[in-house]
Structures are given as C-alpha cells and as structure tokens.
Scaffold this active site. Structure first.
Site, PDB file in Angstrom:
ATOM      1  N   TYR A   1       7.332  -9.924   7.261  1.00 55.24           N
ATOM      2  CA  TYR A   1       6.985  -8.670   7.417  1.00 55.24           C
ATOM      3  C   TYR A   1       7.502  -7.956   8.577  1.00 55.24           C
ATOM      4  O   TYR A   1       7.552  -8.832   9.713  1.00 55.24           O
ATOM      5  CB  TYR A   1       5.587  -7.900   7.185  1.00 55.24           C
ATOM      6  N   ASP A  37       0.827  -1.066   0.004  1.00 58.15           N
ATOM      7  CA  ASP A  37       0.083  -0.070   0.083  1.00 58.15           C
ATOM      8  C   ASP A  37       0.766   1.363   0.041  1.00 58.15           C
ATOM      9  O   ASP A  37       2.170   1.298   0.297  1.00 58.15           O
ATOM     10  CB  ASP A  37      -0.945  -0.170   1.200  1.00 58.15           C
TER      11      ASP A  37
END
Length: 250
Positions: A114, A54
């Site tokens: 992540y 994003d």
C-alpha cells in the site's frame, strides 16, 4: 465445456464507492464489476476479491477470481473491452488471466503493498486522493518508528476489533516514508494486512511526526496489542492498494 476459473485485474478510484465488497443499500466496486461481467458473459458472475478496501480507498492493482461455464477461453479473454464499456470511468478492467481451478485471489496472495499520500498545502487536484496535513512532521523520526515495524509480527494494536481472522500476525518487509516535491508518501509491504491496519499505523506514525509520542511509546503501543493504545485511523482518501503478488502470475 467444463467450468473454468479466471483472475481479473482491475484498478479503481474509490472516492465514489463504499469500498470493494457488495453491501446492501450502497454502491460498491464489486457490485458494478459483477453486473458488467454478467451482462457481457451472459451468465451470472460472482467475483471474489483479493481483499476488501474500505469506503474511499483506491486500488491501482486489485485482483478477483471468478468462474465461467460453457464459454470458450478466447471469448472470455476478449470480453475485456465489453466489460470496460459498461464500467464507470472510475473503474478499469486491465486484464483477464486463466488460472488453475483452485486458484484463490485472496488466500493465494503472497505479498501486498500500500501507499499513503499526504500533502501540506491546499490543492484542489488532490481532493479525495491525498490527505491534507497542516502540521509540520518530523519525517526522520517517522522513518525510525516505521523501521521498528519490521521487528514485530503481532499487530493486534492496529487491527479493527471483532474481525473474522484466525491470527493478527503479519510479516512486514518494508515501511518507509519518502518526501516528494508536493508531499509525502508512505509505502508499506507485507505478506498480509489486517482490517484498517495501514490507516491505524499511519495515524500512529503521524503522532511520532508531531512529537506527540516517542519511539519508546511507539514500541509500547505495538507490544500492548490493544487498539485503543494506537493513534486514530487516518482518512481513507490517501490510501492506495498498489501491488498484489501471486506465485503463479508474472
């Protein structure tokens, strides 16, 4: 000379970009990469990425595949310097790898990881790269809750709604907070992730850290499979894609 498929490995600071994927009226990492590669390789290049980060999210390890036709392999591999010369400083091409013709940057990935970075005092050098939290957090409780994620597979409660996925099942193999001298880092690894999943998980774990909810409530959130039950998504600035694994890459 026939068409040949390659992977390109890149890293980027996402602060200035509207995510990875090409969008109308917005500058993205994919757009800039495709333009640079098209110029250097002198044919239209369209990459397909391992996922879609994003706006504002960073990547230390990101792969995309692309096809070229009629160019010697050595010339493609030697194009890295020219591609980097045309890319802005926030995007770095790290290597180009020849792969088999059916190799797929998104669907062939077997593991992804992540990290989410948090700091607790105002720091100008962490702007757009870490999330400033002024509250005290119970890290031990957050780690207890994070460990529960490994017992579940359906993470609908942490997924952005109306996504084009066939399943919301993921296998999380690691989820842990580690304290550092200047902050806190959350590491999470799984076979796949849903859209907005890490930021929604982090937002809910912060509720645990602030003692707004307990472990029983956290379990209820997961088992509800309802996004509205989970916490708010945390800001993009602290999120980094740090690892992608493929069975045929070293």
């Amino acid at each position: 000379m026939s068409k040949k498929r390659y992977f390109i490995q890149i890293a980027y600071d996402g602060s200035l970009y509207h995510g990875w994927q090409v969008q109308p009226n917005a500058v993205t990492v994919q757009e800039l990469l495709d333009k640079a590669m098209t110029t250097v390789l002198r044919q239209p290049i369209e990459t397909l990425g391992c996922g879609r980060t994003d706006s504002g999210v960073h990547a230390k390890d990101f792969y995309a595949h692309f096809d070229v036709e009629g160019i010697d392999e050595n010339k493609v591999l030697n194009a890295l310097g020219g591609i980097n010369a045309l890319l802005p400083y926030q995007i770095a091409a790290k290597r180009i790898i020849p792969v088999h013709e059916e190799a797929h940057a998104r669907f062939d990935a077997t593991a992804r990881a992540y990290k989410y970075h948090v700091h607790f005092e105002k720091d100008p050098f962490k702007l757009n790269r870490s999330w400033l939290i002024k509250d005290q957090l119970d890290v031990s409780a957050m780690n207890e809750a994070a460990a529960l994620l490994l017992n579940y597979t359906d993470f609908s409660c942490f997924s952005k709604s109306n996504t084009q996925t066939f399943t919301n099942n993921c296998k999380i193999v690691k989820a842990v907070f580690e304290e550092e001298e200047d902050g806190l880092v959350f590491t999470i690894e799984a076979d796949r992730f849903l859209r907005n999943m890490v930021r929604a998980i982090m937002g809910t774990l912060v509720q645990i850290g602030k003692k707004e909810i307990d472990l029983t409530a956290f379990k209820a959130v997961i088992e509800s499979k309802n996004r509205s039950m989970a916490g708010q998504s945390v800001p993009a600035c602290g999120l980094y894609l740090v690892k992608i694994e493929y069975p045929y890459l070293g």
